[in-house]
Motif scaffolding. Structure first.
Motif, short mmCIF file in Angstrom:
data_model
loop_
_atom_site.label_atom_id
_atom_site.label_comp_id
_atom_site.label_asym_id
_atom_site.label_seq_id
_atom_site.Cartn_x
_atom_site.Cartn_y
_atom_site.Cartn_z
N GLY A 32 0.81 -1.22 0.00
CA GLY A 32 0.00 0.00 0.00
C GLY A 32 0.84 1.26 0.00
N PHE A 33 1.19 1.74 -1.18
CA PHE A 33 1.81 3.07 -1.28
C PHE A 33 1.29 3.72 -2.55
CE2 PHE A 33 4.57 0.17 -3.54
CZ PHE A 33 4.87 0.84 -4.71
N PRO A 34 1.03 5.03 -2.51
CA PRO A 34 0.49 5.69 -3.71
C PRO A 34 1.52 5.73 -4.83
CG PRO A 34 0.14 7.02 -1.73
CD PRO A 34 1.08 5.93 -1.36
N ASP A 35 1.06 5.63 -6.08
CA ASP A 35 1.98 5.81 -7.20
C ASP A 35 1.89 7.26 -7.70
OD1 ASP A 35 -0.47 5.71 -8.50
OD2 ASP A 35 0.19 4.32 -10.08
N PHE A 36 1.60 8.16 -6.78
CA PHE A 36 1.58 9.61 -7.05
C PHE A 36 2.03 10.26 -5.75
CE2 PHE A 36 -2.50 7.90 -5.79
CZ PHE A 36 -2.80 8.64 -4.67
N ASP A 37 2.48 11.51 -5.85
CA ASP A 37 2.97 12.20 -4.66
C ASP A 37 1.95 13.18 -4.11
OD1 ASP A 37 5.36 10.90 -4.58
OD2 ASP A 37 6.56 12.56 -5.37
N GLY A 38 2.11 13.48 -2.83
CA GLY A 38 1.25 14.46 -2.17
C GLY A 38 1.53 15.88 -2.67
N GLU A 201 -8.37 9.50 7.49
CA GLU A 201 -8.95 10.37 6.44
C GLU A 201 -9.45 9.56 5.25
OE1 GLU A 201 -9.63 13.45 6.73
OE2 GLU A 201 -8.34 14.17 8.35
N LEU A 202 -9.18 8.27 5.25
CA LEU A 202 -9.64 7.42 4.14
C LEU A 202 -10.93 6.72 4.54
CD1 LEU A 202 -6.16 6.34 3.01
CD2 LEU A 202 -7.97 6.91 1.41
N ILE A 203 -11.99 7.52 4.53
CA ILE A 203 -13.29 7.07 5.01
C ILE A 203 -14.29 7.33 3.90
CG2 ILE A 203 -15.13 7.90 6.55
CD1 ILE A 203 -13.39 6.33 8.13
N PHE A 232 -1.40 12.48 3.33
CA PHE A 232 -0.78 13.43 2.41
C PHE A 232 0.01 12.72 1.31
CE2 PHE A 232 -1.29 15.67 6.51
CZ PHE A 232 -2.27 16.56 6.09
N SER A 233 -0.22 11.43 1.13
CA SER A 233 0.41 10.65 0.06
C SER A 233 1.93 10.84 0.02
CB SER A 233 -0.21 11.00 -1.30
OG SER A 233 -1.61 10.83 -1.24
N LEU A 234 2.54 10.73 1.19
CA LEU A 234 4.00 10.84 1.29
C LEU A 234 4.48 9.75 2.26
CD1 LEU A 234 4.10 14.76 1.47
CD2 LEU A 234 5.11 13.40 -0.36
N ALA A 274 1.48 20.92 5.57
CA ALA A 274 0.40 19.96 5.30
C ALA A 274 -0.81 20.27 6.18
CB ALA A 274 0.89 18.54 5.57
N PHE A 275 -0.55 20.59 7.43
CA PHE A 275 -1.68 20.81 8.33
C PHE A 275 -2.31 22.20 8.15
CE2 PHE A 275 0.28 17.08 10.17
CZ PHE A 275 -0.84 16.28 10.31
N GLN A 276 -1.73 22.98 7.23
CA GLN A 276 -2.36 24.27 6.90
C GLN A 276 -3.24 24.16 5.66
OE1 GLN A 276 1.32 26.38 6.96
NE2 GLN A 276 1.02 27.14 9.05
N LEU A 277 -3.28 22.98 5.05
CA LEU A 277 -4.14 22.81 3.86
C LEU A 277 -5.60 22.96 4.27
CD1 LEU A 277 -2.38 19.70 2.26
CD2 LEU A 277 -2.50 21.98 1.26
N GLY A 278 -6.38 23.53 3.35
CA GLY A 278 -7.79 23.78 3.69
C GLY A 278 -8.68 22.56 3.43
#
Ligand code: GLN
Length: 394
Positions: A32-38, A201-203, A232-234, A274-278
């Protein structure tokens, strides 16, 4: 010769299946790892930190500003108040936090309970602390459990319950009702709960994530662990964190101090951004993941897998019995080598892998991949599965 406490362990199934996928140029839906970046803004913040003055040790507990943000987020999101100075700690990933919990909370011979199937680091973390992991089954296909099984598994030596919700590999999200029954039992038996909430967050609607610490009487006996990896896909940054009442926090900060001492400073600095993202980031995140989930579900079902939509996580557990009735490792190896789609055998998430493999016909597919990657897996199944099955008959 490995010291005895390591003898039950070998190369992790995640490494094994990723190597097998690479060797056969298979689409890797195993690890389980994304093939795209955050988001770039997080990466840019870390790059700026490296170019700036964030290259020496951070405080062992984590950068103060990151802990302040984490405390604020836990309050805003769940109404949970933590003092960032004494109750919030940054770890090198949730796995390190879990290790530190076992090291800090358990002595030799103490017992830890968790549900089975479970994420593979739990037994290793227990073994290193000299503790014994005992399990209670989540029963497929709906992954329900009997509270009496849990009660019966508790002894004088039981110290900790590890609770993973949203749950890897099943995709289950524990309901309020289930959490309440667990909360009642752990209070009665005076246990500490260590939660692994890395998929919080994956709900997927209508499921809701409820942290155990929110329930009455649970805040001060729960260590809430989560991570930035999935959200954050990182995943390679390994920035995790834990919230716990002051005395529990002291216990887990000690092993952390003497192992990694502190997590990578510039990556912590990046995570402040990351934690400042809206809210839009999280809305997009969920919408995209719902599409990925539905795309993979449709592909798997089209090719004979029987699977339920997961309520959370980025995993689908799929029953492959109608394709081939063989043990899961054999099925996963065959699918990787002959079809070019890698998945994970579920038996590795059980203490007795041989028994699980004899009883279950389940593999796990990860959908933290671009839609095109999932569609490529679909095309391979379409083109190669019939041939691979025909070759078995010859
Ligand atoms: N958590 C991820 C999974 O379950 C990867 C874990 C790992 O590679 N150790 O697939």
């Amino acid at each position: 010769m490995l010291p005895s406490r390591w003898q039950a362990f070998s190369s992790s199934i995640f490494s094994k299946m990723s190597q097998m996928a690479a060797a056969h140029q298979a689409v890797n839906l195993a690890q389980g790892f994304p093939d795209f970046d955050g988001p770039d803004v997080i990466k840019e913040a870390a790059i700026a930190a490296i170019r700036g003055a964030f290259n020496q040790y951070a405080p062992s507990t984590g950068l103060g500003e990151l802990r302040r943000q984490l405390a604020q987020r836990q309050a805003a999101q769940y109404g949970l108040q933590y003092d960032f100075a004494t109750e919030v700690t940054v770890f090198s990933g949730a796995t390190e936090a879990i290790f530190c919990c076992m090291m800090g909370l358990c002595g030799p011979g103490d017992e830890v309970l968790t549900f089975e199937p479970f994420f593979d680091c739990y037994p290793a973390a227990c073994a290193m602390a000299g503790a014994v992991l005992k399990t209670v089954p989540l029963k497929a296909p709906d992954w329900s459990f009997a509270i009496e099984d849990l009660r019966n598994a508790i002894t004088e030596r039981t110290r900790v319950l590890i609770l993973n919700s949203p749950h890897n590999p099943s995709g289950k999200v524990f309901t309020r009702h289930e959490l309440l029954s667990l909360a009642q039992l752990v209070q009665e038996k005076n246990l500490i709960v260590v939660t692994d909430e890395v998929y919080e967050e994956l709900i997927f609607t209508p499921a809701r994530h409820l942290p155990m610490a929110r329930l009455d009487g649970m805040r001060d006996r729960t260590i809430t662990i989560s991570s930035t990896a999935k959200t954050f896909s990182l995943t390679g940054w390994k920035v995790g964190f834990a919230f716990a009442e002051k005395k529990l926090t002291e216990l887990i900060r000690i092993p952390h101090q003497y192992t990694v001492f502190c997590s990578a400073t510039p990556l912590q600095a990046g995570m402040i951004a990351a934690f400042q993202l809206g809210q839009e980031y999280f809305l997009d995140f969920r919408e995209l993941y719902t599409r990925r989930r539905d795309t993979l579900l449709a592909i798997l079902r089209r090719h004979g897998f029987v699977c339920k939509a997961p309520e959370g996580t980025y995993f689908i557990t799929a029953d492959y019995r109608s394709i081939r009735d063989v043990p899961d490792m054999e099925f996963a190896t065959w699918l990787t080598e002959k079809v070019g789609v890698a998945c994970l055998p579920i038996s590795n998430f059980y203490l007795d892998a041989a028994a699980a493999s004899a009883n279950l016909r389940l593999v796990r597919f990860a959908f933290c991949k671009q839609i095109e990657t999932l569609e490529a897996a679909g095309r391979l199944l379409q083109e190669r599965l019939p041939e691979a099955l025909a070759a078995l008959k010859n």
